[in-house]
Design a protein around this motif. Structure first.
Motif, short mmCIF file in Angstrom:
data_model
loop_
_atom_site.label_atom_id
_atom_site.label_comp_id
_atom_site.label_asym_id
_atom_site.label_seq_id
_atom_site.Cartn_x
_atom_site.Cartn_y
_atom_site.Cartn_z
N HIS A 1 0.83 -1.21 0.00
CA HIS A 1 0.00 0.00 0.00
C HIS A 1 0.86 1.26 0.00
O HIS A 1 0.58 2.22 -0.74
N LEU A 2 1.92 1.28 0.79
CA LEU A 2 2.80 2.45 0.83
C LEU A 2 3.56 2.62 -0.48
O LEU A 2 3.81 3.76 -0.91
N LEU A 3 3.96 1.52 -1.11
CA LEU A 3 4.61 1.64 -2.41
C LEU A 3 3.66 2.26 -3.43
O LEU A 3 4.07 3.11 -4.23
N TYR A 4 2.42 1.85 -3.39
CA TYR A 4 1.44 2.44 -4.31
C TYR A 4 1.26 3.93 -4.02
O TYR A 4 1.28 4.74 -4.94
N LEU A 5 1.13 4.28 -2.75
CA LEU A 5 0.92 5.69 -2.41
C LEU A 5 2.14 6.55 -2.71
O LEU A 5 2.01 7.67 -3.19
#
Length: 131
Positions: A119-123
């Protein structure tokens, strides 16, 4: 508001694994001692030391990734050492997932950081978190 929600998500998903990592760091001197002074009769201590070191580097990389996800300007640069840290943390969680042997609580503990990292990589790469 979304930063608060993201912070709560990180605490819920990564908190239990970081607690186990802290326990691993507590036993790291013993595992390194067993590794260097009794290399042929050390049991699982070398694996525990490797998982702890990889997990610690992964937490540092996850914190760096979270910093970029919280920022409004700029995207995560994704330098090779940052990617290496993310992969080391994911591999430590992968070992935890593979060795859970039907224990669903341990499976959830180690799957949480994998979900949070994705999720953090996407954000950090594609979105910006608004305040």
């Amino acid at each position: 508001m979304s930063r608060i929600i993201l912070s709560i998500e990180l605490v819920i998903l990564c908190g239990p694994a970081i607690t186990l990592l802290a326990l691993g760091i507590l036993f790291l001197p013993a595992s390194l001692t067993a590794l260097f002074f009794h290399p042929f009769n050390s049991g699982d201590w070398p694996a525990a030391a490797l998982i702890t070191i990889c997990g610690a580097w992964g937490v540092v990389s996850l914190a760096n990734l979270a910093r970029y996800a919280y920022k409004k300007e700029g995207k995560w640069p994704g330098r090779p050492t940052q990617w290496l840290g993310v992969l080391m943390g994911l591999s430590a969680c992968g070992v935890g997932i593979l060795t859970s042997t039907g224990n669903y609580i341990i499976l959830a503990v180690f799957a949480g950081p994998v979900i949070a990292t994705a999720h953090l990589l996407y954000l950090a790469k594609f979105c910006e978190v608004a305040s």
